[in-house]
Design an enzyme around this catalytic site. Structure first.
Site, PDB file in Angstrom:
ATOM      1  N   GLU A   1      66.545  27.684 -22.817  1.00  0.00           N
ATOM      2  CA  GLU A   1      66.098  26.307 -22.628  1.00  0.00           C
ATOM      3  C   GLU A   1      64.671  26.049 -23.080  1.00  0.00           C
ATOM      4  OE1 GLU A   1      68.826  27.128 -19.056  1.00  0.00           O
ATOM      5  OE2 GLU A   1      67.380  28.220 -20.256  1.00  0.00           O
TER       6      GLU A   1
ATOM      7  N   ASP B   1      70.373  29.034 -18.235  1.00  0.00           N
ATOM      8  CA  ASP B   1      70.311  29.392 -16.812  1.00  0.00           C
ATOM      9  C   ASP B   1      71.694  29.638 -16.208  1.00  0.00           C
ATOM     10  OD1 ASP B   1      67.575  29.300 -16.738  1.00  0.00           O
ATOM     11  OD2 ASP B   1      67.452  27.257 -15.988  1.00  0.00           O
TER      12      ASP B   1
ATOM     13  N   ASP C   1      73.669  28.621 -13.808  1.00  0.00           N
ATOM     14  CA  ASP C   1      74.251  27.666 -12.872  1.00  0.00           C
ATOM     15  C   ASP C   1      75.048  26.634 -13.661  1.00  0.00           C
ATOM     16  OD1 ASP C   1      72.244  26.227 -14.078  1.00  0.00           O
ATOM     17  OD2 ASP C   1      71.114  25.808 -12.255  1.00  0.00           O
TER      18      ASP C   1
ATOM     19  N   GLU D   1      74.390  23.624 -14.486  1.00  0.00           N
ATOM     20  CA  GLU D   1      73.596  22.913 -15.491  1.00  0.00           C
ATOM     21  C   GLU D   1      73.334  23.798 -16.705  1.00  0.00           C
ATOM     22  OE1 GLU D   1      69.294  20.690 -15.654  1.00  0.00           O
ATOM     23  OE2 GLU D   1      70.335  20.888 -13.750  1.00  0.00           O
TER      24      GLU D   1
ATOM     25  N   TYR E   1      65.859  33.595 -10.176  1.00  0.00           N
ATOM     26  CA  TYR E   1      66.228  32.196 -10.408  1.00  0.00           C
ATOM     27  C   TYR E   1      66.043  31.376  -9.136  1.00  0.00           C
ATOM     28  CZ  TYR E   1      68.714  28.257 -12.444  1.00  0.00           C
ATOM     29  OH  TYR E   1      69.049  27.019 -12.945  1.00  0.00           O
TER      30      TYR E   1
ATOM     31  N   ARG F   1      67.048  28.200  -8.281  1.00  0.00           N
ATOM     32  CA  ARG F   1      68.012  27.209  -7.808  1.00  0.00           C
ATOM     33  C   ARG F   1      69.223  27.959  -7.252  1.00  0.00           C
ATOM     34  NH1 ARG F   1      66.013  24.612 -12.533  1.00  0.00           N
ATOM     35  NH2 ARG F   1      64.855  22.715 -11.989  1.00  0.00           N
TER      36      ARG F   1
ATOM     37  N   HIS G   1      74.301  32.976  -6.364  1.00  0.00           N
ATOM     38  CA  HIS G   1      73.186  33.754  -6.874  1.00  0.00           C
ATOM     39  C   HIS G   1      72.433  34.400  -5.728  1.00  0.00           C
ATOM     40  CE1 HIS G   1      74.067  31.636 -10.535  1.00  0.00           C
ATOM     41  NE2 HIS G   1      73.756  30.471  -9.994  1.00  0.00           N
TER      42      HIS G   1
END
Length: 891
Positions: free
Chosen positions: A7, A80, A82, A84, A303, A305, A350
């Protein structure tokens, strides 16, 4: 050479060092396409087809990625781990398919929970395909949020002038804040008394004991409700004989707290560090992506989130090893601790948030970080280490005391607590949001049963119960998590949206519901009650989780939702204004018609005496007016205090929704304060085109009097003469706020500048800075400090600066906004030069991308339909929108 897509440039820089020269790591700069912010981007009648639009700023990046992929032998998507991140990879892949850049190149998806060399290299050895369930779950969430926003918000605009939009999760979070406000307004204080005796042991040790019983009956906190009762107990205690009835000491233990989740990190950072949830996530993102430690780019935390509370076995082993080497043996328990979350609908996909290396001590890395990063890293490090440490061992002591006085038997009790072994408390203790008196924390002197005690004094103290406190950002997030509303990645954005729309404000670190927010909530509760119910929202989140687990079909969930939701929307078409106002009057009564304290009807008009006050809807929003209008022209603003509301002279006889400030001495015209769709403003007179001036951001409407209003209406005004041209420098308020102007040069005022009192020297300095190309903010803003990066090829210095619309890089001639996901303190000279060159090259804008299919289906059709097309493409189309980038009604 394989191409790796991530990203952000910071993440790309770190991973590139880990993988070496055999890989080319490229940043997508966040999301590369989005749903157009217009009706028709999601079409329920076409099986929820979605139409996409490439980010206008992403054209060159996408071309560079496509060219790199064409020259590679493998594409590795490493965004990432997740929903998203999965969706970003899916979007990039679909665009590359449209550009026909893949051909027969193999595509792999890799994820890692920490950006460390071991984690990255291990991930590269375990590739997988894109997870269709995760993509479907995000698509369902995005479609739900879009449909609620674009179908419900127009209803609000039509039925509630002045209201803004309503989002799916934001509306429920706003209801929590408004419900708490209503609890506070309806709260009736209750009197109670406490009786505390100060006593002394035979050895002279002083302590306190509280009355807990009388004549064989227990006395609770609120049982002594009058002064007469309290004085009667005090008189008895004054005459009594005090004897220790029993002493009981019980061992107790306190377990350490689990490592941080996204929610608990935001809560503790708010309590301990004073950071907003949004700022906490920005800093955590930087720590996750990597910082420079002695020339090496290192990811400091995992991570950020997540709703998981456990750690990987190797991480637990490393933490225990660190504890064993740094603390005495009793601080390390015999077996590792395992944690499970209690949060509703938690996925636990996670690990918890933890340091990537527990031996990387906060004091050792602090010099490489700014103060906020260092403090947040220390908080995460301490919580993680403490989570694997031994219990704290306590001793809780309870002393019961018998008082005999005039035939009555009264019971007193003293409690205390002693820490025998601090355990994890030596390193970390969690703060509480609403601390009360902690009597158990006091240490009691040594006493034994049967001992006589000496009375020193008796205190009878009056108290009143207090209403529940307003939510802080931390407690609101905690409550949302308890109810299962939203997900870790949405909390910060949800709270930021409520503030940005002026639905809530922050007062002494507490969230206060504003009138706009309360009107929207009352409207939704009256006519869309199901969609702001806590259980309904939580159940929808659970369905999204089941989609990600491949247990539900995402379009079936959308069909079920849309069937009832569209019917609710259609049901408001015949809704009359009187129905809306009656509902709002009922729900908001205690707020907008406060009790006057004299027993009169709070809704009776104090001017005419016969009319009834009611909400009215004007062109620029809601206000309070008399039912006898126009015979009685009493009106007041919605937020008027109870004292103002009860005084007839505070009503004004002008236009409904306007507050009369006085008359202009020059023209005799009325000067009024009004609340428009774009905020408060002052107006001179009436008519088709009266003179108006908006209030600058941050100027409190309650503080506007006639003098300040006239000063605002006098803008623009001359404030100085330019020392070189001899022409005037003007100060005024424009579309982007207060500014100073010299001929065709504009410079925005800084937040500390007052548009009404700015002096000549300051105005000249702002204009000079702008004209000389100095370190000013973008679009003519005031001078702001920048960070020098180096020289620009062809001349000029490259700097990164804060701007009105975010950080940007500049060479003094060309300004280029930093893409989403790129932090100002992480951008390099090479990246800045590339951004400036791209901006200066005036590349052709990217064409709108057609609707695309998912990877598992056939090729995407070359459709040219726009978001407003009646007939949507038949292909299965999807989008992933970053929670910080969604332009409308994001979660």
């Amino acid at each position: 050479m394989p191409v790796v897509i991530v990203e952000s440039p910071a993440k790309a820089q770190t991973i590139n060092k880990y993988l070496g020269s055999g890989y080319q790591v490229i940043a997508s700069y966040g999301h590369v396409r989005d749903l157009p912010a217009k009706d028709g981007s999601v079409e329920p009648d076409a099986d929820f087809a979605m139409i996409w639009e490439n980010d206008a700023k992403a054209g060159k990046r996408l071309t560079d990625i496509a060219n790199a992929v064409r020259a590679s032998d493998k594409l590795i998507l490493a965004t990432d781990p997740d929903r998203e991140g999965e969706a970003i990879s899916w979007h990039v892949l679909e665009i590359l398919r449209q550009k026909r850049a893949l051909k027969d190149i193999p595509v792999e998806r890799v994820t890692f929970n920490a950006i460390t060399k071991d984690a990255v290299q291990k991930a590269m050895k375990a590739p997988r395909d894109i997870d269709e369930g995760l993509v479907d779950a995000y698509l369902a969430r995005r479609a739900l949020d879009y449909l609620v926003g674009f179908r419900l918000s127009p209803v609000l605009w039509r039925k509630l002038p002045g209201a803004r939009s309503a989002g799916r999760v934001q509306s429920v979070a706003l209801r929590l804040v408004c419900d708490r406000e209503l609890e506070i307004e309806r709260f009736v204080a209750r009197e109670y008394w406490s009786l505390v005796a100060t006593l002394a042991t035979p050895r002279g040790d002083i302590f306190e004991a509280r009355l807990v019983g009388a004549d064989g009956k227990k006395i609770q906190r609120l049982d002594v409700g009058t002064e007469k009762e309290a004085l009667a107990f005090r008189a008895a205690l004054d005459q009594g004989r005090y004897v220790v009835a029993s002493v009981e000491a019980k061992p107790a233990r306190r377990n350490p707290f689990p490592p941080f989740t996204t929610s608990t990190l935001q809560q503790e950072a708010s309590r301990k560090l004073g950071l907003s949830p949004n700022r906490t996530m920005q800093i955590a993102q930087r720590l996750y992506e990597g910082v420079n430690l002695n020339g090496e780019q290192v990811g400091l935390i995992t991570y950020m989130r997540t709703d998981g509370v456990d750690m990987a076995p190797e991480a637990i082993a490393a933490v225990r090893n660190m504890i064993g080497k740094s603390y005495a043996p009793p601080y390390l328990p015999e077996t590792p601790r395992k944690y499970t979350t209690k949060a509703k609908n938690a996925q636990e996909a996670h690990e918890a948030i933890r340091p990537t290396d527990p031996f990387r001590l906060p004091k050792d890395v602090a010099r490489f970080l700014d103060s906020e990063q260092a403090r947040l890293y220390e908080l995460i490090w301490k919580r993680t280490i403490a989570s694997q440490m031994a219990q704290a061992e306590l001793e809780r002591t309870t002393v019961d005391i018998l008082v005999e006085a005039g035939g009555r038997k009264l019971d007193l009790r003293a409690t205390g607590q002693v820490v025998k072994f601090d355990g994890f408390l030596t390193l970390y203790n969690e703060d509480r949001d609403d601390d009360g008196d902690d009597e158990d924390g006091k240490r009691l002197p040594v006493m034994s049963s049967g001992e006589n005690l000496e009375k020193k004094s008796i205190a009878a103290t009056q108290h009143f119960t207090e209403p529940p406190p307003r939510y802080s950002e931390a407690t609101l997030i905690k409550r949302m998590e308890e109810l299962g509303i939203g997900r870790p990645s949405t909390y910060a954005a949800t709270l930021a949206t409520l503030r940005d729309r002026d639905y809530v404000s922050i007062d002494k670190k507490r969230l206060k519901a504003e009138d706009k927010g309360r009107l929207v909530t009352a409207f939704l509760e009256s006519f869309f009650a199901r969609y702001v119910e806590y259980d309904f929202t939580a159940a929808l989140e659970e369905q999204l989780d089941r989609i990600s687990n491949h247990e539900l079909d995402w379009k079936e969930v959308l069909r079920d939702f849309w069937k009832d939701f569209s019917a609710a929307i259609d049901g408001t078409k015949e809704l009359r204004t009187t129905q809306v106002l009656d509902a709002l009057n009922d729900l908001l009564g205690p707020h907008i018609y406060p009790d006057r304290g004299d027993g009169s009807n709070p809704r009776q008009c104090q001017v005419c005496g016969t009319g009834t006050l009611s909400l009215k809807l004007g062109k620029f929003g809601a206000f309070i007016g008399c039912s006898n209008y126009p015979e009685c022209r009493y009106t007041r603003q919605l937020s008027a205090s109870g004292e103002q509301a009860s005084e007839g002279e505070n009503g004004n006889g002008g236009e409904p929704g306007a507050k009369k400030l006085g008359a202009d001495p020059d023209t005799g015209l009325d000067v009024t304060l009004r609340d428009g769709r774009f905020g408060p403003y002052v107006q001179l007179g009436e008519g088709d085109k009266p003179k108006r001036t908006s209030l600058p951001k941050g100027m409190n409407p309650a503080g506007i009097d006639l003098e300040r209003a006239l000063a605002l209406l006098a803008l623009p005004r001359e404030v100085a003469i330019h020392p070189e041209s001899g022409k005037p420098i003007l100060v005024g308020i424009g579309r982007y706020g207060p500014y100073v102007q010299h001929e065709r040069t504009y410079a925005n005022l800084d937040k500390d500048d007052d548009v009404l009192s700015i002096g000549a020297n300051r105005a000249i300095d702002l204009i000079h800075t702008k004209e000389s190309g100095g370190a000013g903010r973008r679009f003519g803003a005031a001078a702001a400090a920048g960070r020098a990066l180096g020289d620009f090829p062809g001349g000029g210095k490259v700097e990164v600066r804060p701007g009105r619309y975010g950080a940007y890089v500049t060479n003094g001639k060309v300004n280029a906004t930093l893409p989403k996901g790129v932090e100002a303190d992480a951008v390099t000279l090479e990246q800045a030069i590339e951004l400036i060159a791209a901006k200066g090259g005036k590349a052709a804008p990217a064409k709108k991308a057609a609707t695309a299919k998912k990877p598992a289906t056939a090729k995407a059709p070359a459709s040219k339909k726009t978001a407003g097309s009646k007939k949507a493409p038949s292909a299965k189309a999807k989008t992933i929108i970053d929670s910080d980038e969604v332009p409308f009604d994001k979660d």
